[in-house]
Design a protein around this motif. Structure first.
Motif, PDB file in Angstrom:
ATOM      1  N   GLU A 159       6.658  61.556 110.350  1.00  0.00           N
ATOM      2  CA  GLU A 159       6.219  62.254 111.567  1.00  0.00           C
ATOM      3  C   GLU A 159       7.422  62.699 112.397  1.00  0.00           C
ATOM      4  OE1 GLU A 159       3.745  64.099 114.006  1.00  0.00           O
ATOM      5  OE2 GLU A 159       3.179  63.088 112.139  1.00  0.00           O
ATOM      6  N   LEU A 160       8.445  61.810 112.519  1.00  0.00           N
ATOM      7  CA  LEU A 160       9.666  62.167 113.260  1.00  0.00           C
ATOM      8  C   LEU A 160      10.372  63.341 112.590  1.00  0.00           C
ATOM      9  CD1 LEU A 160      11.748  61.618 115.480  1.00  0.00           C
ATOM     10  CD2 LEU A 160      12.855  59.978 113.947  1.00  0.00           C
ATOM     11  N   ASN A 161      10.478  63.302 111.286  1.00  0.00           N
ATOM     12  CA  ASN A 161      11.140  64.381 110.565  1.00  0.00           C
ATOM     13  C   ASN A 161      10.375  65.686 110.727  1.00  0.00           C
ATOM     14  OD1 ASN A 161      13.231  65.279 108.623  1.00  0.00           O
ATOM     15  ND2 ASN A 161      11.474  65.627 107.296  1.00  0.00           N
ATOM     16  N   ARG A 162       9.039  65.590 110.651  1.00  0.00           N
ATOM     17  CA  ARG A 162       8.223  66.788 110.843  1.00  0.00           C
ATOM     18  C   ARG A 162       8.402  67.342 112.249  1.00  0.00           C
ATOM     19  NH1 ARG A 162       3.729  68.499 112.895  1.00  0.00           N
ATOM     20  NH2 ARG A 162       3.342  66.512 113.913  1.00  0.00           N
TER      21      ARG A 162
ATOM     22  N   THR B  21      -0.245  59.532 123.456  1.00  0.00           N
ATOM     23  CA  THR B  21      -0.803  58.468 122.616  1.00  0.00           C
ATOM     24  C   THR B  21       0.252  57.402 122.342  1.00  0.00           C
ATOM     25  OG1 THR B  21      -2.389  59.982 121.572  1.00  0.00           O
ATOM     26  CG2 THR B  21      -1.877  57.942 120.391  1.00  0.00           C
ATOM     27  N   ASN B  22       1.469  57.833 121.992  1.00  0.00           N
ATOM     28  CA  ASN B  22       2.555  56.882 121.728  1.00  0.00           C
ATOM     29  C   ASN B  22       2.905  56.071 122.958  1.00  0.00           C
ATOM     30  OD1 ASN B  22       2.634  57.865 119.163  1.00  0.00           O
ATOM     31  ND2 ASN B  22       4.731  58.656 119.253  1.00  0.00           N
ATOM     32  N   LEU B  23       2.909  56.740 124.150  1.00  0.00           N
ATOM     33  CA  LEU B  23       3.255  56.020 125.379  1.00  0.00           C
ATOM     34  C   LEU B  23       2.182  54.980 125.720  1.00  0.00           C
ATOM     35  CD1 LEU B  23       4.691  58.919 127.605  1.00  0.00           C
ATOM     36  CD2 LEU B  23       5.967  57.116 126.441  1.00  0.00           C
ATOM     37  N   ILE B  24       0.905  55.362 125.567  1.00  0.00           N
ATOM     38  CA  ILE B  24      -0.186  54.402 125.840  1.00  0.00           C
ATOM     39  C   ILE B  24      -0.131  53.260 124.842  1.00  0.00           C
ATOM     40  CG2 ILE B  24      -2.688  54.103 125.863  1.00  0.00           C
ATOM     41  CD1 ILE B  24      -2.863  57.006 126.951  1.00  0.00           C
ATOM     42  N   ASP B  25       0.073  53.563 123.540  1.00  0.00           N
ATOM     43  CA  ASP B  25       0.203  52.518 122.522  1.00  0.00           C
ATOM     44  C   ASP B  25       1.321  51.548 122.870  1.00  0.00           C
ATOM     45  OD1 ASP B  25      -1.862  53.512 121.038  1.00  0.00           O
ATOM     46  OD2 ASP B  25      -0.597  54.568 119.578  1.00  0.00           O
ATOM     47  N   ASN B  26       2.440  52.117 123.383  1.00  0.00           N
ATOM     48  CA  ASN B  26       3.584  51.274 123.731  1.00  0.00           C
ATOM     49  C   ASN B  26       3.227  50.298 124.850  1.00  0.00           C
ATOM     50  OD1 ASN B  26       6.664  51.006 123.277  1.00  0.00           O
ATOM     51  ND2 ASN B  26       6.473  51.135 125.514  1.00  0.00           N
ATOM     52  N   SER B  27       2.475  50.780 125.861  1.00  0.00           N
ATOM     53  CA  SER B  27       2.070  49.902 126.965  1.00  0.00           C
ATOM     54  C   SER B  27       1.139  48.806 126.478  1.00  0.00           C
ATOM     55  CB  SER B  27       1.390  50.721 128.065  1.00  0.00           C
ATOM     56  OG  SER B  27       2.308  51.581 128.690  1.00  0.00           O
ATOM     57  N   ILE B  28       0.199  49.176 125.598  1.00  0.00           N
ATOM     58  CA  ILE B  28      -0.750  48.182 125.064  1.00  0.00           C
ATOM     59  C   ILE B  28      -0.005  47.145 124.238  1.00  0.00           C
ATOM     60  CG2 ILE B  28      -2.686  47.885 123.474  1.00  0.00           C
ATOM     61  CD1 ILE B  28      -3.697  50.639 124.414  1.00  0.00           C
ATOM     62  N   LYS B  29       0.972  47.615 123.441  1.00  0.00           N
ATOM     63  CA  LYS B  29       1.702  46.708 122.556  1.00  0.00           C
ATOM     64  C   LYS B  29       2.471  45.651 123.350  1.00  0.00           C
ATOM     65  CE  LYS B  29       4.533  48.848 119.975  1.00  0.00           C
ATOM     66  NZ  LYS B  29       5.541  49.430 119.076  1.00  0.00           N
ATOM     67  N   PHE B  30       3.016  46.057 124.519  1.00  0.00           N
ATOM     68  CA  PHE B  30       3.852  45.138 125.295  1.00  0.00           C
ATOM     69  C   PHE B  30       3.136  44.620 126.538  1.00  0.00           C
ATOM     70  CE2 PHE B  30       6.979  47.505 122.792  1.00  0.00           C
ATOM     71  CZ  PHE B  30       7.716  46.460 122.271  1.00  0.00           C
ATOM     72  N   ALA B  31       1.792  44.499 126.442  1.00  0.00           N
ATOM     73  CA  ALA B  31       1.026  43.890 127.536  1.00  0.00           C
ATOM     74  C   ALA B  31       1.263  42.377 127.549  1.00  0.00           C
ATOM     75  CB  ALA B  31      -0.460  44.182 127.357  1.00  0.00           C
TER      76      ALA B  31
ATOM     77  N   LEU C 265       1.194  68.285 120.085  1.00  0.00           N
ATOM     78  CA  LEU C 265       2.374  67.448 120.311  1.00  0.00           C
ATOM     79  C   LEU C 265       2.237  66.612 121.573  1.00  0.00           C
ATOM     80  CD1 LEU C 265       5.266  69.916 119.330  1.00  0.00           C
ATOM     81  CD2 LEU C 265       4.366  67.995 118.001  1.00  0.00           C
ATOM     82  N   LEU C 266       1.629  67.176 122.630  1.00  0.00           N
ATOM     83  CA  LEU C 266       1.446  66.411 123.864  1.00  0.00           C
ATOM     84  C   LEU C 266       0.478  65.251 123.638  1.00  0.00           C
ATOM     85  CD1 LEU C 266       1.332  69.225 126.591  1.00  0.00           C
ATOM     86  CD2 LEU C 266       3.199  67.642 126.100  1.00  0.00           C
ATOM     87  N   THR C 267      -0.518  65.457 122.794  1.00  0.00           N
ATOM     88  CA  THR C 267      -1.436  64.363 122.439  1.00  0.00           C
ATOM     89  C   THR C 267      -0.660  63.235 121.763  1.00  0.00           C
ATOM     90  OG1 THR C 267      -3.301  65.884 122.177  1.00  0.00           O
ATOM     91  CG2 THR C 267      -3.470  63.750 121.069  1.00  0.00           C
ATOM     92  N   GLN C 268       0.221  63.627 120.849  1.00  0.00           N
ATOM     93  CA  GLN C 268       1.043  62.621 120.170  1.00  0.00           C
ATOM     94  C   GLN C 268       1.937  61.884 121.164  1.00  0.00           C
ATOM     95  OE1 GLN C 268       3.821  64.238 117.331  1.00  0.00           O
ATOM     96  NE2 GLN C 268       3.598  62.462 115.981  1.00  0.00           N
ATOM     97  N   LEU C 269       2.502  62.623 122.134  1.00  0.00           N
ATOM     98  CA  LEU C 269       3.394  62.047 123.144  1.00  0.00           C
ATOM     99  C   LEU C 269       2.666  60.967 123.953  1.00  0.00           C
ATOM    100  CD1 LEU C 269       5.871  61.969 125.092  1.00  0.00           C
ATOM    101  CD2 LEU C 269       4.840  63.929 126.264  1.00  0.00           C
TER     102      LEU C 269
ATOM    103  N   CYS D 123       8.604  60.475 120.907  1.00  0.00           N
ATOM    104  CA  CYS D 123       8.283  60.944 122.268  1.00  0.00           C
ATOM    105  C   CYS D 123       9.423  61.799 122.841  1.00  0.00           C
ATOM    106  CB  CYS D 123       8.031  59.744 123.182  1.00  0.00           C
ATOM    107  SG  CYS D 123       6.502  58.871 122.830  1.00  0.00           S
ATOM    108  N   LYS D 124      10.627  61.320 122.675  1.00  0.00           N
ATOM    109  CA  LYS D 124      11.772  62.058 123.208  1.00  0.00           C
ATOM    110  C   LYS D 124      11.893  63.426 122.544  1.00  0.00           C
ATOM    111  CE  LYS D 124      16.736  61.846 124.031  1.00  0.00           C
ATOM    112  NZ  LYS D 124      17.989  61.103 123.847  1.00  0.00           N
ATOM    113  N   LYS D 125      11.718  63.474 121.224  1.00  0.00           N
ATOM    114  CA  LYS D 125      11.840  64.740 120.511  1.00  0.00           C
ATOM    115  C   LYS D 125      10.766  65.718 120.952  1.00  0.00           C
ATOM    116  CE  LYS D 125      13.793  67.475 117.711  1.00  0.00           C
ATOM    117  NZ  LYS D 125      15.145  67.969 118.017  1.00  0.00           N
ATOM    118  N   VAL D 126       9.528  65.213 121.169  1.00  0.00           N
ATOM    119  CA  VAL D 126       8.440  66.077 121.629  1.00  0.00           C
ATOM    120  C   VAL D 126       8.761  66.669 122.990  1.00  0.00           C
ATOM    121  CG1 VAL D 126       6.038  66.104 122.401  1.00  0.00           C
ATOM    122  CG2 VAL D 126       6.649  64.963 120.249  1.00  0.00           C
TER     123      VAL D 126
END
Length: 735
Positions: A575-578, A631-641, A625-629, A703-706
């Motif tokens: 996904e990053l490469n794409r 989604t990743n940020l929300i996933d990150n918050s859930i992961k580190f709750a 791409l914004l959906t991917q952005l 996220c940064k690349k997007v």
């Protein structure tokens, strides 16, 4: 009160002549009378020869000047008080006690000095002066060079003054003089071309020539007339006579002239570019007094000549430069055709008449000419580089650098840049100089001590250890050549840098192609083995659950989990490469709708909440791409709750300037130390390295690349155990 003489009466000889105060002799020449009055016009000083008018100094000193003259003569004198000296203004004439005088006045400190010179009625006529400037203009037009102009001027001054010999005397850089032009009576021996050592005119005399432009001695055998005063504690220093025409002359100079057989002199300063370029030296072999207008006429000729020195020298330099520039053009042509600069051209030598040339850059060394290849040249070159000298021009390396050499005398050295230098070399030039007397015996010892030489017989000397002097034209052309070399080296350096950049780019492209191959392998060749590992581990678990022990089943679960994690890592890398190769088409995206759709895919329990601002803006972006952005940020918050505290995520926004907005996603999770904020967007960077949290370490890099693909920025702020905030800057639509 007692009348006091202020004559400087110390014994003067050549041992102390350089410290002789020649501007304050306290005496005058006898062809005139000196008076000095203060600002109240009270007579403070007078020359002793005032007695010729049956006036005693004791009777007139400290008396008003008006008491000496008639009312008309007093007015005539005082009207001259405003001028600086007689060469900058006119003079007047008075008849005092049946004697006709020229009156010259100038200011000296607190006093006005009044000089009275005997004159005739003819001395007041200006008829011949009107033609002087026209005559000089004719000389200027007819003269082909400076030497010829000087010759014509010397002849003209001789004609208008009547002196037996008129010389144009030119100084070198050390103030040794040369008779540059001469007009004389036929019976006299010629001094043309003779040189005189700098000791003949000491420094304080040269300094006076810079201020008092005309100096006359009517009779070298004169007896000095003392200056008298009633002022107590006065001395020769009480009255500065620098600008006085009557000022008495140094006895050393008088002795020098007497040894030459001269009876009277007139000297005119030639000032060029605020330096004493030379003198017009007029000699007469018997006493001679030149009137005020005769002196002013000669001064006019001298000043007109001085004004032409730069013109004539420029014209000569121009002709020389025209010839030298042909060689500069030759060098320029070589630089165009030989980009490596491996040139050994005669043009490099002839453009400034050198015998050798060395140029060294970071990667090149050029040598041409007979002098360039020897050890001496190398030693001088290295010395100047070590001294970090930017520029040096000398005709004597032994004198100016303290280096004894056998072949090299002159150098012209330039530092082009930090690692590039150029140097032209000249060999020794044995110069023959004809002196007026042996300069090594310019001082002779007699019964009175040291005195000026008595012999002026021609004496020839060979000057060694010097090259021919570098002319201004040669130095200018060399500087132009250095400029060309500098441009050329800059071009070569830019070419080298460009080649290095191209090589580096090729290496990077090759590395990228290899990485692409690795990605392809990751996407295809590794996925299939992982899929089989997961399938077979699942089969083992299902079919042999009761046959296998608990420890074995746990190991199989760990194999399955690791394979799943590897699968996610490969998916994220793909996904990053794409994303890196995407050139998204941007359109207007309503963030409220987009984030609402993302939230619907999550199961929000009591221990997880998300609060979104109801008025999120429309931004310029790519919805996928914004959906991917986000989604990743929300996933990150859930992961580190936090495990023991409900998760709350707030999504808000704010304006940034006229065309940007900042979308902020803030949570109350585990947070982080801000020193890790920049690194967390790098691939595979994880704050928690224990592996207790699922994730590949690639999500925030995506996220940064997007965000960068949207022309925006992303940053993070955290407080450990209190939460994190991610700020995403996006562009607003143009309308």
């Amino acid at each position: 009160m007692n009348v006091k003489s202020i004559v400087y009466d110390d014994i003067v000889n050549l041992e102390n002549c350089e410290s002789e105060p020649i501007h304050v002799p306290g005496s005058i020449q006898p062809h005139g009378i000196l008076l000095a009055v203060d600002t109240n016009l009270i007579l403070k000083f007078c020359s002793q020869n005032l007695e010729t008018h049956n006036l005693k100094a004791s009777e007139v000193l400290e008396k008003p000047l008006k008491s000496l003259f008639s009312e008309a003569d007093f007015k005539t004198i005082t009207e001259l008080f405003d001028q600086e000296d007689y060469t900058r203004g006119g003079n007047q004439h008075i008849r005092w006690n049946d004697t006709f005088y020229s009156v010259l006045v100038h200011k000296s400190g607190d006093y006005h000095l009044i000089e009275l010179e005997k004159a005739t009625e003819a001395d007041t006529e200006l008829t011949f002066l009107n033609s002087l400037s026209f005559e000089f203009a004719r000389h200027t037009g007819e003269a082909r060079n400076l030497k010829e102009l000087c010759q014509r001027v010397s002849e003209h001054i001789k004609e208008i003054t009547g002196y037996d010999r008129v010389m144009i005397y030119k100084f070198d850089q050390d103030y040794n003089g040369e008779v540059f032009a001469e007009a004389k009576e036929e019976k006299l021996e010629s001094f043309l071309g003779l040189h005189y050592p700098h000791t003949d005119i000491p420094p304080q005399a040269r300094a006076l020539y810079m201020t008092n432009l005309v100096r006359m001695i009517s009779d070298v055998h004169y007896k000095p007339v003392p200056v008298l005063t009633l002022i107590k504690n006065s001395s020769h220093r009480s009255l500065d006579m620098s600008m006085a025409t009557l000022r008495s002359v140094s006895p050393i100079h008088v002795s020098y002239l007497q040894n030459m057989g001269v009876g009277a002199t007139l000297t005119i300063s030639l000032i060029h570019e605020e330096k004493l370029w030379g003198l017009v030296a007029c000699h007469h072999y018997s006493p001679k007094h030149l009137s005020y207008y005769g002196r002013v006429s000669s001064l006019l000729q001298g000043q007109l000549l001085a004004s032409q020195i730069r013109v004539q020298e420029t014209a000569v330099n121009y002709e020389i430069k025209k010839e030298l520039e042909k060689h500069l053009e030759g060098v320029q042509q070589l630089l165009r055709t030989d980009t490596s600069l491996n040139i050994s051209s005669q043009h490099l030598l002839e453009l400034c008449n050198a015998d050798g040339f060395i140029c060294q850059s970071e990667n090149q060394l050029i040598k041409t000419g007979d002098l360039a290849g020897g050890k001496e040249a190398e030693r001088i070159f290295d010395l100047l580089k070590q001294k970090e000298t930017d520029y040096l021009c000398t005709r004597s390396v032994s004198q100016d650098l303290g280096i004894e050499t056998e072949t090299i005398s002159g150098i012209l050295f330039f530092k082009i840049d930090v690692n590039t230098y150029a140097m032209w070399l000249r060999k020794e030039f044995n110069q023959e100089i004809e002196w007026a007397g042996n300069p090594n015996k310019a001082i002779e010892k007699d019964k009175n001590g040291l005195s000026p030489r008595k012999s002026f017989k021609s004496w020839k000397e060979i000057i060694k250890g010097q090259s021919r002097p570098w002319t201004e034209a040669e130095k200018d052309i060399a500087k132009n050549c250095v400029y060309l070399l500098q441009k050329h080296f800059s071009y070569l350096n830019s070419q080298n840098i460009q080649k290095k950049q191209e090589d580096l780019l090729n290496q990077l492209q090759q590395a990228n192609e290899e990485l692409e191959n690795i990605n392809w392998i990751s996407a295809h060749d590794l996925k299939e083995p992982l899929r089989k590992i997961r399938i077979f581990s699942s089969i083992l678990t299902e079919d042999s659950r009761y046959q296998l022990g608990e420890r074995t089943l746990k190991m199989i679960d760990r194999i399955n989990n690791s394979a799943s994690r590897m699968q996610r890592l490969l998916d994220d890398l793909m996904e990053l490469n794409r994303t890196k190769h995407v050139k998204p088409e941007l359109e207007n995206v309503a963030l409220s709708a987009l984030i609402s759709e993302i939230i619907e895919h999550y199961e929000w329990e009591e221990n997880k909440k998300i609060r979104v601002a109801i008025d999120l803006p429309v931004v310029k972006g790519n919805a996928f791409l914004l959906t991917q952005l986000f989604t990743n940020l929300i996933d990150n918050s859930i992961k580190f709750a936090k495990e023991n505290e409900p998760l709350i995520i707030d999504i808000t926004w704010s304006e940034k300037g006229k065309n940007k907005v900042v979308i902020s996603l803030k949570d109350n999770g585990q947070g982080f130390e801000n020193k890790y904020a920049e690194n967390m967007f790098k691939v595979f960077h994880r704050l928690n390295d224990s592996g207790s949290k699922e994730g590949s370490g690639v999500g925030l890099a995506i996220c940064k690349k997007v965000v960068e693909l949207h022309g925006g920025e992303i940053s993070a702020q955290g407080i450990e155990n209190k939460g994190a905030t991610f700020n995403v800057t996006l562009l607003l639509p143009e309308n």
